[in-house]
Design a protein around this motif. Structure first.
Motif, PDB file in Angstrom:
ATOM      1  N   ASP A  88      47.212  29.444 148.927  1.00 31.18           N
ATOM      2  CA  ASP A  88      47.541  30.864 148.798  1.00 31.18           C
ATOM      3  C   ASP A  88      48.962  31.027 148.242  1.00 31.18           C
ATOM      4  O   ASP A  88      49.868  30.258 148.580  1.00 31.18           O
ATOM      5  N   ALA A  89      49.095  32.053 147.422  1.00 33.42           N
ATOM      6  CA  ALA A  89      50.420  32.301 146.817  1.00 33.42           C
ATOM      7  C   ALA A  89      50.647  33.808 146.688  1.00 33.42           C
ATOM      8  O   ALA A  89      49.734  34.568 146.350  1.00 33.42           O
ATOM      9  N   THR A  90      51.847  34.201 146.966  1.00 30.85           N
ATOM     10  CA  THR A  90      52.257  35.597 146.805  1.00 30.85           C
ATOM     11  C   THR A  90      53.473  35.625 145.883  1.00 30.85           C
ATOM     12  O   THR A  90      54.428  34.862 146.084  1.00 30.85           O
ATOM     13  N   VAL A  91      53.393  36.495 144.888  1.00 26.93           N
ATOM     14  CA  VAL A  91      54.496  36.606 143.934  1.00 26.93           C
ATOM     15  C   VAL A  91      55.179  37.955 144.137  1.00 26.93           C
ATOM     16  O   VAL A  91      54.504  38.997 144.185  1.00 26.93           O
ATOM     17  N   ILE A  92      56.477  37.933 144.257  1.00 27.23           N
ATOM     18  CA  ILE A  92      57.268  39.165 144.412  1.00 27.23           C
ATOM     19  C   ILE A  92      58.169  39.301 143.185  1.00 27.23           C
ATOM     20  O   ILE A  92      58.985  38.411 142.908  1.00 27.23           O
ATOM     21  N   GLU A 142      51.294  38.178 133.106  1.00 25.73           N
ATOM     22  CA  GLU A 142      50.085  38.878 133.540  1.00 25.73           C
ATOM     23  C   GLU A 142      50.418  39.970 134.547  1.00 25.73           C
ATOM     24  O   GLU A 142      49.905  41.100 134.476  1.00 25.73           O
ATOM     25  N   LEU A 143      51.289  39.634 135.492  1.00 28.39           N
ATOM     26  CA  LEU A 143      51.669  40.611 136.512  1.00 28.39           C
ATOM     27  C   LEU A 143      52.445  41.780 135.904  1.00 28.39           C
ATOM     28  O   LEU A 143      52.257  42.938 136.297  1.00 28.39           O
ATOM     29  N   GLN A 144      53.299  41.461 134.943  1.00 27.12           N
ATOM     30  CA  GLN A 144      54.070  42.536 134.298  1.00 27.12           C
ATOM     31  C   GLN A 144      53.146  43.462 133.517  1.00 27.12           C
ATOM     32  O   GLN A 144      53.344  44.684 133.495  1.00 27.12           O
ATOM     33  N   ARG A 155      65.145  53.176 137.328  1.00 26.12           N
ATOM     34  CA  ARG A 155      64.759  52.991 138.725  1.00 26.12           C
ATOM     35  C   ARG A 155      64.307  51.549 138.956  1.00 26.12           C
ATOM     36  O   ARG A 155      63.781  50.903 138.038  1.00 26.12           O
ATOM     37  N   ASP A 156      64.499  51.076 140.182  1.00 24.77           N
ATOM     38  CA  ASP A 156      64.090  49.727 140.565  1.00 24.77           C
ATOM     39  C   ASP A 156      62.762  49.785 141.326  1.00 24.77           C
ATOM     40  O   ASP A 156      62.564  50.670 142.178  1.00 24.77           O
ATOM     41  N   TYR A 157      61.881  48.844 141.003  1.00 24.04           N
ATOM     42  CA  TYR A 157      60.580  48.770 141.669  1.00 24.04           C
ATOM     43  C   TYR A 157      60.298  47.320 142.068  1.00 24.04           C
ATOM     44  O   TYR A 157      60.809  46.383 141.439  1.00 24.04           O
ATOM     45  N   VAL A 158      59.476  47.170 143.088  1.00 22.62           N
ATOM     46  CA  VAL A 158      59.083  45.841 143.563  1.00 22.62           C
ATOM     47  C   VAL A 158      57.560  45.727 143.490  1.00 22.62           C
ATOM     48  O   VAL A 158      56.836  46.608 143.973  1.00 22.62           O
ATOM     49  N   GLN A 159      57.092  44.663 142.863  1.00 25.56           N
ATOM     50  CA  GLN A 159      55.656  44.393 142.762  1.00 25.56           C
ATOM     51  C   GLN A 159      55.328  43.165 143.615  1.00 25.56           C
ATOM     52  O   GLN A 159      55.921  42.101 143.445  1.00 25.56           O
ATOM     53  N   VAL A 160      54.391  43.326 144.538  1.00 26.12           N
ATOM     54  CA  VAL A 160      53.968  42.221 145.402  1.00 26.12           C
ATOM     55  C   VAL A 160      52.496  41.947 145.122  1.00 26.12           C
ATOM     56  O   VAL A 160      51.645  42.831 145.308  1.00 26.12           O
ATOM     57  N   GLU A 161      52.190  40.760 144.651  1.00 29.20           N
ATOM     58  CA  GLU A 161      50.819  40.404 144.282  1.00 29.20           C
ATOM     59  C   GLU A 161      50.395  39.106 144.977  1.00 29.20           C
ATOM     60  O   GLU A 161      51.124  38.107 144.950  1.00 29.20           O
ATOM     61  N   ASP A 202      51.271  27.571 135.789  1.00 24.98           N
ATOM     62  CA  ASP A 202      51.967  28.172 134.635  1.00 24.98           C
ATOM     63  C   ASP A 202      52.642  29.464 135.116  1.00 24.98           C
ATOM     64  O   ASP A 202      52.043  30.535 135.072  1.00 24.98           O
ATOM     65  N   LYS A 203      53.842  29.330 135.611  1.00 31.59           N
ATOM     66  CA  LYS A 203      54.551  30.473 136.185  1.00 31.59           C
ATOM     67  C   LYS A 203      54.811  31.576 135.161  1.00 31.59           C
ATOM     68  O   LYS A 203      54.665  32.763 135.466  1.00 31.59           O
ATOM     69  N   ASN A 204      55.183  31.207 133.941  1.00 29.42           N
ATOM     70  CA  ASN A 204      55.490  32.206 132.915  1.00 29.42           C
ATOM     71  C   ASN A 204      54.261  33.045 132.554  1.00 29.42           C
ATOM     72  O   ASN A 204      54.357  34.262 132.389  1.00 29.42           O
TER      73      ASN A 204
END
Length: 220
Positions: free
Chosen positions: A97-101, A165-167, A79-85, A158-160
């Motif tokens: 401000d920053a939002t990561v999708i 962290e989000l994962q 299944r596919d999921y979307v995380q918005v932080e 540090d994007k990686n």
């Protein structure tokens, strides 16, 4: 002349008797042949009819065969999921401000309880009853990042590290997604069909079985 006449009468009577015996023997042989044919046809019909009910003798053996085949996982669902932080300025050391999708593909492995109390097979007047438990997630779901996007006027330091962290945060939510997945009707139907096909195949392979009746599946 009298002796010849008597002798002729006796011979004539004997010939009639012989003819009658031969005639009766022919009728008797015909009757015997017809009886043997009827017995053979009856035995064939009985054997054929027995093949229509023979499956009942192998219900438990077939259940065990199905249980042996249902090694985990029985079904794999992706299944596919979307995380918005929304990122914290202080925590992530960012100046705007920053939002990561992040888009993920998550592969779940599903299993079924194959114990006799969870997976049972019994005879019904109009077929076979198959009762089974609900699917459950087994093992750790496989998470793969499909894509990501950062919405911010400034880039991340540090994007990686941020994505990792989000994962990790997303991984805690996956178990809840897996539990919800197991309640979906389409997933349960897929499990039912898999077990149903296995049972019908196992019954059909048993000795003397020429017909497998309707199988009614119930998920506990």
């Amino acid at each position: 002349m009298t002796i010849f006449a008597l002798t002729g009468a006796v011979l004539a009577g004997a010939m009639v008797f012989v003819v009658m015996k031969v005639h009766n023997y022919g009728e008797s042989q015909t009757l015997v042949d017809q009886l043997l044919k009827a017995q053979t046809e009856t035995a064939t019909i009985q054997k054929k009819l027995l093949g229509y009910t023979k499956y009942a003798d192998y219900l438990e053996a077939s259940r065990q065969s199905v249980a042996d085949l249902l090694k985990a996982p029985v079904l794999s669902v992706t299944r596919d999921y979307v995380q918005v932080e929304e990122l914290s300025l202080d925590k992530h050391l960012i100046k705007a401000d920053a939002t990561v999708i992040v888009r993920y593909a998550v592969e779940f492995a599903l299993a079924l309880d194959v114990s006799p109390t969870a997976l049972s097979v019994s005879e019904l007047p109009n077929g076979v009853s198959l009762k089974m438990g609900r699917p459950s997630v087994v093992g750790t779901p496989k998470i793969k990042i499909q894509s990501h996007a950062v919405v911010s006027p400034l880039g991340l330091i540090d994007k990686n590290a941020t994505l990792a962290e989000l994962q990790s945060k997303f991984a805690y939510q996956v178990n809840a997604y897996g539990s919800s997945l197991c309640t979906e009707e389409v997933v349960r139907v897929a499990c039912k069909m898999k077990v149903l096909e296995m049972l019908r195949d196992a019954l059909g392979k048993q000795s003397g079985v020429t017909h497998v009746p309707a199988v009614f599946v119930e998920m506990r």
